[in-house]
Design an enzyme around this catalytic site. Structure first.
Site: not given
Ligand SMILES: CSC[C@H]1O[C@H](OP(=O)(O)O)[C@H](O)[C@@H]1O
Length: 367
Positions: A202, A53-55, A253-254, A90, A243
């Protein structure tokens, strides 16, 4: 980053055959386990299930997913199906479609027999570029930290972060956490307030694990504690990842980021966002047009944990007949963002600021 003395990226080609290996982030912090992805469906599932996960990292995973698909069938039909499958996993992180389109562009004009190798090479380029960009984000962010620490006149710099934008969210280094690691390693005293980040936790599960491994002082807090800490003057800076950033500087963002930005502005706390260039969507200006991923309600109605005898499982925390909603992201308008930290330097959260750092996109930013 190093885990127990071993250097890791979050994704890497397997040494023994056509596969990539990842860290299964759904098992952290209780267990450090790697997973082997051997086909397109493995890669798509890993993204959808948030094993990765993570962009930036889901973009890198999708790039290798295309390689795995083209190894089996390099035809146009297979390429297009694989691109569509991965993009559909996603919707919010623009890095995903950016990486898929970068690989598609690198292979589409080639004879089918050459496509898999070209996709593999492009995926590796995307990963190496991500590491270099995040390292640069860390360096530019460290300069910001030094300025704020000098202005503070002593004591640790108290940084609040939301979700996980550490090395686990990228190929390495992270974005929002990269300056934290660099500050810590440079001896600049830093303490991190870690938002647990409901519902997938997270922060509690991943950011706390990362910072603990690196020896960075941190405190895990409930998402709703940040406003109190800011009113009490115990937060010197908020910094998050993102993101998707629009050409005018709106930030997806989250979920919960927007509320942190509101509290930060209300209390005069600088709110910064760290991002690499591929996170900017130059085709969009208004952040309200960013698609917001709606995830399964079970992520809200249940919470994962480890029992005292070591079993990892979900337990229900809501009445069975209570409906739940689970938007996974929100949008913070540029007006609430005090600045961006990118691999090319720092800028204001504005079309002008972004155009100055990315002049090759200036026309889009000006619209
Ligand atoms: C460096 S991108 C990190 C970003 O991604 C996370 O989303 P997810 O855990 O759902 O993939 C979150 O928005 C973070 O800030």
């Amino acid at each position: 980053m190093r885990v127990d003395g071993t250097a890791y990226r979050t994704i890497w080609p397997a040494a023994d055959g056509p596969a990539v290996e990842i860290i299964d982030q759904t098992k952290l912090p209780h267990s450090f386990e790697t997973l082997r992805l051997t086909g397109l469906d493995d890669a798509a599932h890993a993204i959808t299930a948030m094993q990765v996960r993570g962009a930036p990292l889901i973009g890198a995973t999708a790039a290798y997913g295309l390689w795995l698909a083209l190894r089996v069938d390099p035809s146009d039909v297979s390429l297009n199906r694989a691109c569509e499958t991965l993009i559909a996993t996603r919707p919010t992180a623009v890095n995903l479609c950016w990486a898929v389109e970068a690989v598609r562009a690198a292979v589409a004009g080639l004879p089918p027999g050459e496509r898999a190798d070209a996709a593999f090479a492009k995926a590796g380029e995307i990963c190496d570029a991500d590491v270099a960009m995040n390292r640069a984000i860390g360096e530019h962010g460290l300069a910001l930290f030094r300025e704020l620490h000098a202005a503070k006149g002593g004591g640790p710099l108290n940084v609040l972060t939301h979700c996980n934008a550490g090395w686990l969210a990228t190929v390495d280094w992270g974005t929002a956490l990269a300056p934290i690691y660099m500050a810590h390693d440079a001896g600049l005293p830093v303490h991190v307030w870690v938002d647990e980040t409901r519902p997938r936790n997270q922060g509690a599960a991943l950011t706390a694990w990362e910072l603990g491994r690196h020896g960075v002082p941190h405190t895990v807090i409930a998402d709703n504690a940040g406003g109190l800490l800011m009113r009490q003057g115990r937060v010197d800076l908020c910094i998050t990842g993102t993101d998707r950033v629009t050409a005018r500087g709106d930030v997806a963002n989250k979920i919960g980021t927007y509320l942190k930005a509101l509290a930060a502005r209300a209390n005069g706390v600088p709110f910064h966002v760290a991002l690499p260039g591929p996170t900017i969507d130059w085709s969009l200006s208004d952040g309200d047009a960013i698609p917001i991923e709606e995830r399964a309600g079970r992520e809200v109605s249940h919470i994962p944990g480890r029992t005292d005898d070591g079993e990892i499982r979900d337990v229900r925390i809501t009445p069975p007949d209570s409906p739940v909603a689970n938007p996974a992201f929100d949008v913070t308008p540029a007006e609430l963002v005090d600045g961006f930290v990118t691999e090319r330097g720092r800028c204001s959260a504005s079309a002008e600021g972004l155009a100055a750092l990315y002049p090759e996109h200036a026309s889009a930013a000006a619209e």
